[in-house]
Each structure stands twice: as C-alpha cells, then as structure tokens.
Design an enzyme around this catalytic site. Structure first.
Site, PDB file in Angstrom:
ATOM      1  N   GLN A  66       0.844  -1.197   0.000  1.00 34.00           N
ATOM      2  CA  GLN A  66       0.000   0.000   0.000  1.00 34.00           C
ATOM      3  C   GLN A  66       0.876   1.243   0.000  1.00 34.00           C
ATOM      4  OE1 GLN A  66      -3.416  -0.777   3.056  1.00 34.00           O
ATOM      5  NE2 GLN A  66      -1.721  -2.115   3.563  1.00 34.00           N
TER       6      GLN A  66
ATOM      7  N   HIS B 185      -1.485   1.222  -4.281  1.00 32.14           N
ATOM      8  CA  HIS B 185      -1.881   2.631  -4.190  1.00 32.14           C
ATOM      9  C   HIS B 185      -1.016   3.539  -5.072  1.00 32.14           C
ATOM     10  CE1 HIS B 185      -3.997   1.818  -0.051  1.00 32.14           C
ATOM     11  NE2 HIS B 185      -4.607   1.288  -1.082  1.00 32.14           N
TER      12      HIS B 185
HETATM   13  P1  OAD Z   1      -1.140   2.955   8.829  1.00 29.36           P
HETATM   14  O1  OAD Z   1      -0.405   4.194   9.211  1.00 29.36           O
HETATM   15  O2  OAD Z   1      -2.607   2.953   8.909  1.00 29.36           O
HETATM   16  O3  OAD Z   1      -0.636   1.755   9.735  1.00 29.36           O
HETATM   17  C1  OAD Z   1       0.709   1.496   9.960  1.00 29.36           C
HETATM   18  C2  OAD Z   1       0.793   0.337  10.926  1.00 29.36           C
HETATM   19  O4  OAD Z   1       2.164   0.009  11.070  1.00 29.36           O
HETATM   20  C3  OAD Z   1       0.246   0.611  12.320  1.00 29.36           C
HETATM   21  O5  OAD Z   1      -0.617  -0.446  12.691  1.00 29.36           O
HETATM   22  C4  OAD Z   1       1.496   0.653  13.209  1.00 29.36           C
HETATM   23  O6  OAD Z   1       1.258   0.107  14.504  1.00 29.36           O
HETATM   24  C5  OAD Z   1       2.441  -0.230  12.434  1.00 29.36           C
HETATM   25  N1  OAD Z   1       3.867   0.062  12.611  1.00 29.36           N
HETATM   26  C6  OAD Z   1       4.483   1.251  12.810  1.00 29.36           C
HETATM   27  N2  OAD Z   1       5.825   1.089  12.849  1.00 29.36           N
HETATM   28  C7  OAD Z   1       6.062  -0.242  12.660  1.00 29.36           C
HETATM   29  C8  OAD Z   1       7.239  -1.042  12.579  1.00 29.36           C
HETATM   30  N3  OAD Z   1       8.456  -0.518  12.703  1.00 29.36           N
HETATM   31  N4  OAD Z   1       7.069  -2.373  12.384  1.00 29.36           N
HETATM   32  C9  OAD Z   1       5.839  -2.925  12.275  1.00 29.36           C
HETATM   33  N5  OAD Z   1       4.701  -2.213  12.330  1.00 29.36           N
HETATM   34  C10 OAD Z   1       4.802  -0.899  12.516  1.00 29.36           C
HETATM   35  O7  OAD Z   1      -0.615   2.560   7.366  1.00 29.36           O
HETATM   36  P2  OAD Z   1      -1.290   1.588   6.305  1.00 29.36           P
HETATM   37  O8  OAD Z   1      -1.919   0.423   6.935  1.00 29.36           O
HETATM   38  O9  OAD Z   1      -0.269   1.374   5.262  1.00 29.36           O
HETATM   39  O10 OAD Z   1      -3.874   5.226   1.799  1.00 29.36           O
HETATM   40  O11 OAD Z   1      -2.419   2.532   5.721  1.00 29.36           O
HETATM   41  C11 OAD Z   1      -3.193   2.080   4.661  1.00 29.36           C
HETATM   42  C12 OAD Z   1      -3.562   3.230   3.769  1.00 29.36           C
HETATM   43  O12 OAD Z   1      -4.213   4.247   4.546  1.00 29.36           O
HETATM   44  C13 OAD Z   1      -2.387   3.955   3.159  1.00 29.36           C
HETATM   45  O13 OAD Z   1      -1.924   3.330   1.981  1.00 29.36           O
HETATM   46  C14 OAD Z   1      -2.941   5.313   2.887  1.00 29.36           C
HETATM   47  C15 OAD Z   1      -3.617   5.526   4.215  1.00 29.36           C
HETATM   48  O14 OAD Z   1      -4.595   6.477   4.265  1.00 29.36           O
HETATM   49  C16 OAD Z   1      -4.123   6.280   1.019  1.00 29.36           C
HETATM   50  O15 OAD Z   1      -3.545   7.336   1.135  1.00 29.36           O
HETATM   51  C17 OAD Z   1      -5.186   6.014  -0.005  1.00 29.36           C
END
Ligand code: OAD
Length: 235
Positions: A90, A108
C-alpha cells in the site's frame, strides 16, 4: 515458510517507519495532523490543487532522503528466493522498488509517478525531481495540470492490480506486515488467503483488526522480526 513455494506479503506504512517515512495512523501518524479529505481525495485536489501538491511535494522531499531498511531488504531477498513470491504494497514511497523487490504490486501507486489530471490520454510518467521542477507540475502532452499517480480515497484501484492481488491470495503463506489493516480492499486479502488455505501471520507493532483472524500475530517491529525470521530460515 521452509516448505512453502508460494509466499505473499502485504505491506503497509509500518514497513517504512524505520526508514523515517511517517505512517498514517498511530501517535505520530500523518492523519493525526492532516485530514485525508483535505489532501487525499479527488475533490480535495479539484478544490485546491496547490495545497494538495504542497503536501505531496513535502512528502516527496521527506521520502527522497530515506533509504530502504532491513524489512525491505528481507522482503526483497524472499521475493527472489521463493518459487513464487508476490509483494502487495500500500506504500507509495517505492522503497520496495529501491530494495530490488520482484513481483511487486503497488496497490496505491507511486509518489514518484505523475498523471494528467485532465485525463488527456498521456500515460503516467515518472518524475523523481526534488524539489519539483515546476509548481504545480503540468502534463507534458497537453500542458494541463498534473496530479500524483497515487490512489486517493474514493478512487478505484487499477483492475490489473486488483486481479493480481486476488491471484496472489492463492499461496501457502500470507504475511501482513506493518499495516493497520483498516483500508480495503488491501485489508481483505489476508482473509481471502486464509479461506484459500494459506497459513497467515501478522507482523505489526500493535494489534489490528487482522490480529484475531490470522494464525499467528507477532507484535514487534517489522525490521526486527523479519530479520529474525530470515536468520532462522537460513540453513
Ligand atoms: P497505517 O499508518 O494505517 O498503519 C501502519 C501500521 O504500522 C500501524 O498499525 C502501526 O502500529 C504499524 N507500525 C508502525 N511502525 C512499525 C514497525 N516498525 N514495524 C511494524 N509495524 C509498525 O498505514 P497503512 O496500513 O499502510 O492510503 O495505511 C493504509 C492506507 O491508509 C495507506 O496506503 C494510505 C492511508 O490512508 C491512502 O492514502 C489512499
């Protein structure tokens, strides 16, 4: 994973966190400070393209200074080592590309690609200039306004990517890594893979809605846990 031939990995912003790319949700997340409806929708761009481009230009500056971390490196290594490995990301930062990942599906899009906002028929093009050469950037074919070639809220994913992500769920092991597992359709893939008999695992700092659905949820940093698994897989 030792016996598996087909591995699929879904990644999210947490995979790039150790590289210095901010995540979207969580205490330091971008959506704590900014509202997605102001910056990441077609309506927002139509209303104020300068504001949206300022935000993307700032993120491009930030990402340009970042390097792939151990999580990207391990995933890249697996992408070449398994008989069939698919990486569904993503993330728009292209750090998986820079780590040399094969079989990458960028659900994305990419922050380093631009497209014509007016849809003049020009194919999306790559533009890695930091800072941007023109602000806001324009389409080389029609001279109209350009937009980041990323998928915004309210937009559909490319059909070819959706098909590829669907096919990738036919695997023996499915890992969901560093994603809050709340944005669909990406978040639905792990459930689909499980229904098709895959062993599923989550690697994330915190529990997510996927945690209770996977076979094993490992809570910790992706860069540490993936490196640890890679070491254990080494004969
Ligand atoms: P998020 O910011 O929603 O989630 C990131 C996740 O990574 C969280 O659950 C954190 O706890 C975890 N995290 C942070 N640091 C970490 C590490 N070092 N190791 C493991 N986990 C860690 O990001 P996405 O799930 O990618 O879309 O978000 C999905 C979509 O929502 C994105 O692509 C974007 C956003 O809005 C659009 O812009 C359309």
């Amino acid at each position: 994973m030792r016996g598996a031939k087909r591995l699929t990995i879904l990644t999210g912003a947490g995979v790039s966190a150790a590289s210095g790319v901010p995540t979207f949700r969580g205490p330091q997340g971008l959506w704590r400070t900014y509202r997605p409806e102001d910056l990441a929708t077609p309506d927002a761009f139509a209303r104020d393209p300068h504001l949206v481009w300022e935000w993307y230009a700032w993120r491009r500056d930030q990402i340009a200074a970042c390097q792939p971390n151990a999580a990207h490196e391990v995933i890249a290594q697996w992408s070449r080592g398994f008989e069939r490995c698919r990486v569904l990301t993503q993330n728009v930062d292209d750090l998986h590309v820079r780590a040399g990942t094969d079989g990458l599906i960028r659900l994305h899009g990419s922050i380093w690609e631009l497209a014509c906002w007016g849809d003049c028929g020009a194919a999306p093009w790559r533009d890695e200039a930091v800072p941007l050469r023109a602000f806001p950037p324009s389409c080389p074919q029609c001279g109209g306004l350009a937009r980041p070639a990323v998928v915004w809220f309210g937009e559909s994913l490319a059909q070819s990517d959706l098909d590829a992500a669907f096919d990738a769920c036919a695997c023996e092991v499915f890992l969901t890594v560093g994603t809050s597992a709340v944005v669909y359709p990406a978040a639905g893939r792990v459930h689909h893979a499980r229904r098709h008999g895959a062993f599923t695992a989550e690697i994330n700092l915190d529990p997510t809605p996927a945690s209770s659905a996977v076979d094993v949820a490992l809570h910790g940093a992706a860069e540490t846990i993936l490196s640890d698994i890679a070491r254990r897989l080494t004969p």
